[in-house]
Design an enzyme around this catalytic site. Structure first.
Site, PDB file in Angstrom:
ATOM      1  N   HIS A   1       0.907  -1.334  -0.027  1.00 35.38           N
ATOM      2  CA  HIS A   1      -0.084  -0.053   0.067  1.00 35.38           C
ATOM      3  C   HIS A   1       0.922   1.280   0.024  1.00 35.38           C
ATOM      4  O   HIS A   1       0.694   2.212  -0.708  1.00 35.38           O
ATOM      5  CB  HIS A   1      -0.689  -0.030   1.321  1.00 35.38           C
ATOM      6  N   GLU A   2       1.876   1.420   0.942  1.00 36.25           N
ATOM      7  CA  GLU A   2       2.773   2.462   0.983  1.00 36.25           C
ATOM      8  C   GLU A   2       3.697   2.858  -0.157  1.00 36.25           C
ATOM      9  O   GLU A   2       3.970   3.820  -0.669  1.00 36.25           O
ATOM     10  CB  GLU A   2       3.541   2.376   2.221  1.00 36.25           C
TER      11      GLU A   2
ATOM     12  N   HIS B   1       1.499   4.265  -2.978  1.00 34.88           N
ATOM     13  CA  HIS B   1       1.795   5.701  -2.618  1.00 34.88           C
ATOM     14  C   HIS B   1       3.131   6.327  -3.150  1.00 34.88           C
ATOM     15  O   HIS B   1       2.994   7.314  -4.009  1.00 34.88           O
ATOM     16  CB  HIS B   1       1.508   6.306  -1.312  1.00 34.88           C
TER      17      HIS B   1
ATOM     18  N   ASP C   1      -7.744   7.887   1.759  1.00 32.90           N
ATOM     19  CA  ASP C   1      -7.351   8.428   0.712  1.00 32.90           C
ATOM     20  C   ASP C   1      -8.419   8.773  -0.098  1.00 32.90           C
ATOM     21  O   ASP C   1      -8.494   9.743  -0.896  1.00 32.90           O
ATOM     22  CB  ASP C   1      -6.673   7.243   0.005  1.00 32.90           C
TER      23      ASP C   1
END
Length: 261
Positions: free
Chosen positions: A23-24, A27, A105
């Site tokens: 997930h990170e 980004h 988000d």
């Protein structure tokens, strides 16, 4: 129903470290590859005291920060970066296994896209008008037919359609970036699992060594209904972005702009 207390949050997050890492990484990678977007300062999967599983920090452009002026392309790029975590989850684990970790988000994306349409005039369909979508006091003389906000139902439908189109376009570009750089996404996630925190310089070295090309975002929010069909391109939008050199200029802004999971 099993309830998890606050004391168990850290252990639950540790069990999902792989998903949080992807997930990170999503980004950070989208932010790193979008030409002209804020540079990544660091990305970490160390759990936060507020329950967040990870966070990605960006260094805002100093000129934009001081002036408060942001271009259409920058805001659409912001939508792409914010969607990077959810798109990474979907690409790696499948649509049925995405999590609620992207809720903040998604809220950010919705707010920014709606302001682009209703506040900043970034849609030719809606036009350069400030459209309030909140109902007003019915005793102020506004017609019931307009929902109490002074705008016709048709105009409000146009707003919803444009917001949806802008978000879908950003989602398609985001997905394309991650799919085309899947090997780098995997490498970044694995690195996070090993060391937990990666600096912006380390990320930039990984980008350069991988040979990945940055993307120059070409917004469609000013092209109105002609671009509506682009939302159906599930596997990317090749006509809406182009690749450029991976070279980045170092920024000197000191403020941090976090992307929290």
């Amino acid at each position: 129903m099993v309830c998890v207390g606050k004391g168990s949050i850290a252990s639950v997050l540790m069990q999902r470290r792989d998903l949080i890492a992807y997930h990170e990484a999503g980004h950070a990678l989208v932010g790193a590859l979008l030409d002209g977007y804020d540079e990544v300062q660091k990305v970490t999967i160390i759990p936060r005291t507020n329950g967040a599983g990870g966070i990605t920090f960006f260094e805002p452009n100093e000129v934009q920060l001081e002036s408060g002026l942001y271009s259409r392309s920058y805001l659409e790029g912001e939508l792409c970066v914010a969607l990077g975590g959810r798109m990474a989850e979907e690409i790696v684990y499948g649509a049925d296994e995405v999590t609620t970790g992207a809720s903040n988000d998604i809220q950010q994306v919705t707010n920014v896209a709606r302001e682009m349409v209703t506040k900043y005039g970034f849609s030719d369909v809606v036009g350069n008008v400030a459209v309030s979508t909140e109902s007003g006091n019915p005793f102020l003389g506004r017609r019931i037919a307009t929902g109490g906000n002074g705008w016709s139902n048709r105009k409000l439908e146009e707003v919803d359609t444009e917001v949806d189109r802008i978000v879908k376009h950003a989602q398609n570009v985001c997905r394309s970036i991650l799919v085309e750089n899947r090997a780098l996404l995997d490498a970044l996630a694995q690195k996070l699992l090993e060391v937990e925190t990666i600096t912006g310089d380390e990320l930039q070295r990984m980008v350069v060594e991988s040979g990945a090309e940055t993307v120059r975002f070409q917004p469609v929010s000013n092209r109105g209904a002609a671009a509506a069909g682009e939302g159906a391109q599930e596997k990317g939008a090749p006509s809406t972005f182009s690749s450029v050199s991976t070279a980045h200029t170092e920024k000197t802004a000191h403020s941090k702009s976090p992307m929290v999971t």
